[in-house]
Motif scaffolding. Structure first.
Motif, PDB file in Angstrom:
ATOM      1  N   ASP A  30      -6.274  -5.873  -8.830  1.00 23.24           N
ATOM      2  CA  ASP A  30      -5.346  -5.634  -9.662  1.00 23.24           C
ATOM      3  C   ASP A  30      -5.412  -4.463 -10.211  1.00 23.24           C
ATOM      4  O   ASP A  30      -6.680  -4.124 -11.234  1.00 23.24           O
ATOM      5  N   ILE A  31      -4.720  -3.466 -10.291  1.00 17.75           N
ATOM      6  CA  ILE A  31      -5.062  -1.870 -10.507  1.00 17.75           C
ATOM      7  C   ILE A  31      -4.209  -1.659 -11.968  1.00 17.75           C
ATOM      8  O   ILE A  31      -4.235  -0.467 -12.290  1.00 17.75           O
ATOM      9  N   ARG A  32      -3.774  -2.692 -12.617  1.00 13.81           N
ATOM     10  CA  ARG A  32      -2.967  -2.298 -13.839  1.00 13.81           C
ATOM     11  C   ARG A  32      -3.913  -1.936 -14.921  1.00 13.81           C
ATOM     12  O   ARG A  32      -5.247  -2.196 -14.861  1.00 13.81           O
ATOM     13  N   GLU A  33      -3.605  -1.504 -15.958  1.00 14.69           N
ATOM     14  CA  GLU A  33      -4.397  -1.168 -17.268  1.00 14.69           C
ATOM     15  C   GLU A  33      -4.641  -2.429 -17.880  1.00 14.69           C
ATOM     16  O   GLU A  33      -3.940  -3.461 -17.694  1.00 14.69           O
ATOM     17  N   MET A  75       5.026  -0.474  -7.074  1.00 17.65           N
ATOM     18  CA  MET A  75       5.021   0.903  -6.997  1.00 17.65           C
ATOM     19  C   MET A  75       3.717   1.743  -6.961  1.00 17.65           C
ATOM     20  O   MET A  75       3.385   2.471  -6.016  1.00 17.65           O
ATOM     21  N   ARG A  76       2.956   1.621  -8.136  1.00 18.69           N
ATOM     22  CA  ARG A  76       1.547   1.991  -8.235  1.00 18.69           C
ATOM     23  C   ARG A  76       0.555   1.757  -6.861  1.00 18.69           C
ATOM     24  O   ARG A  76       0.029   2.507  -6.645  1.00 18.69           O
ATOM     25  N   SER A  77       0.682   0.387  -6.532  1.00 16.64           N
ATOM     26  CA  SER A  77      -0.006  -0.190  -5.880  1.00 16.64           C
ATOM     27  C   SER A  77       0.447   0.607  -4.322  1.00 16.64           C
ATOM     28  O   SER A  77      -0.448   0.881  -3.628  1.00 16.64           O
ATOM     29  N   MET A  78       1.660   0.783  -4.291  1.00 10.72           N
ATOM     30  CA  MET A  78       2.017   1.389  -2.912  1.00 10.72           C
ATOM     31  C   MET A  78       1.360   2.735  -2.791  1.00 10.72           C
ATOM     32  O   MET A  78       0.962   3.218  -1.938  1.00 10.72           O
ATOM     33  N   ARG A  79       1.513   3.501  -3.980  1.00  6.93           N
ATOM     34  CA  ARG A  79       1.085   4.736  -3.967  1.00  6.93           C
ATOM     35  C   ARG A  79      -0.478   4.563  -3.817  1.00  6.93           C
ATOM     36  O   ARG A  79      -1.417   5.689  -3.070  1.00  6.93           O
ATOM     37  N   THR A  80      -1.274   3.923  -4.384  1.00  5.12           N
ATOM     38  CA  THR A  80      -2.633   3.739  -4.179  1.00  5.12           C
ATOM     39  C   THR A  80      -2.934   3.259  -2.810  1.00  5.12           C
ATOM     40  O   THR A  80      -4.086   3.980  -2.346  1.00  5.12           O
ATOM     41  N   VAL A  81      -2.454   2.457  -2.112  1.00  3.63           N
ATOM     42  CA  VAL A  81      -2.797   1.957  -0.887  1.00  3.63           C
ATOM     43  C   VAL A  81      -2.660   3.354   0.031  1.00  3.63           C
ATOM     44  O   VAL A  81      -3.419   3.410   0.898  1.00  3.63           O
ATOM     45  N   LYS A  82      -1.592   3.974  -0.046  1.00  2.45           N
ATOM     46  CA  LYS A  82      -1.255   5.495   0.616  1.00  2.45           C
ATOM     47  C   LYS A  82      -2.591   6.317   0.448  1.00  2.45           C
ATOM     48  O   LYS A  82      -3.074   6.909   1.544  1.00  2.45           O
ATOM     49  N   ASN A  90      -9.261   0.065   4.302  1.00  4.74           N
ATOM     50  CA  ASN A  90      -8.267  -0.996   4.748  1.00  4.74           C
ATOM     51  C   ASN A  90      -7.848  -1.682   3.603  1.00  4.74           C
ATOM     52  O   ASN A  90      -8.363  -2.621   3.008  1.00  4.74           O
ATOM     53  N   VAL A  91      -6.591  -1.249   3.188  1.00  6.43           N
ATOM     54  CA  VAL A  91      -5.908  -1.729   1.932  1.00  6.43           C
ATOM     55  C   VAL A  91      -4.388  -2.012   2.398  1.00  6.43           C
ATOM     56  O   VAL A  91      -4.070  -1.720   3.179  1.00  6.43           O
ATOM     57  N   VAL A  92      -4.078  -3.252   1.634  1.00  6.84           N
ATOM     58  CA  VAL A  92      -2.643  -3.747   1.804  1.00  6.84           C
ATOM     59  C   VAL A  92      -1.977  -3.681   0.278  1.00  6.84           C
ATOM     60  O   VAL A  92      -2.550  -4.316  -0.632  1.00  6.84           O
ATOM     61  N   ASN A  93      -0.674  -3.547   0.447  1.00  3.80           N
ATOM     62  CA  ASN A  93       0.028  -3.322  -0.792  1.00  3.80           C
ATOM     63  C   ASN A  93       0.528  -4.612  -1.067  1.00  3.80           C
ATOM     64  O   ASN A  93       1.117  -5.483  -0.092  1.00  3.80           O
ATOM     65  N   VAL A  94       0.474  -5.216  -2.178  1.00  2.99           N
ATOM     66  CA  VAL A  94       1.262  -6.594  -2.815  1.00  2.99           C
ATOM     67  C   VAL A  94       2.526  -6.047  -3.228  1.00  2.99           C
ATOM     68  O   VAL A  94       2.785  -5.759  -4.493  1.00  2.99           O
ATOM     69  N   LYS A  95       3.687  -6.250  -2.476  1.00  3.00           N
ATOM     70  CA  LYS A  95       5.204  -5.777  -2.749  1.00  3.00           C
ATOM     71  C   LYS A  95       5.419  -6.832  -3.840  1.00  3.00           C
ATOM     72  O   LYS A  95       5.366  -8.120  -3.896  1.00  3.00           O
TER      73      LYS A  95
END
Length: 107
Positions: A30-33, A75-82, A90-95
């Motif tokens: 979980d990458i949230r603040e 959205m943040r996870s998508m950018r982080t995954v990229k 090896n990372v996967v976004n949780v949409k």
């Protein structure tokens, strides 16, 4: 090895609502603040704020493992995954993120 099948056939994305059946078999981050965790979290998720994870991924991740990255909306996870994929992780976004997660492991 755990295999993920998802609606859009994208190996880099799963839907938040599909997490419950996978949680025992995956590394969820979980990458949230910190303050965002007050609205709820997935009980098995490891909390690593996005800035920390992106600035020193080698501190938290092993390139031989797969990680699922989650934020509030996806959205943040998508950018982080990229960004992490570009560094060889090896990372996967949780949409949909926590906003979409209504599963039984929400605390």
């Amino acid at each position: 090895m755990f295999s993920v099948f998802n609606r859009n056939n994208n190996k880099e994305t799963i839907w938040a609502e599909d997490l419950d059946d996978m949680l025992d078999d995956i590394h969820l981050i979980d990458i949230r603040e910190g303050y965002e965790l007050l609205s709820g979290k997935v009980k098995t998720a490891q909390h690593i704020p996005m800035g920390n994870l992106l600035s020193t991924p080698e501190r938290y991740l092993n390139k031989d493992e797969k990680y699922y990255i989650m934020c509030q909306s996806g959205m943040r996870s998508m950018r982080t995954v990229k960004a992490l994929q570009e560094k060889g992780y090896n990372v996967v976004n949780v949409k949909g993120g926590m906003a979409a997660y209504k599963g039984r492991n929400r605390i």
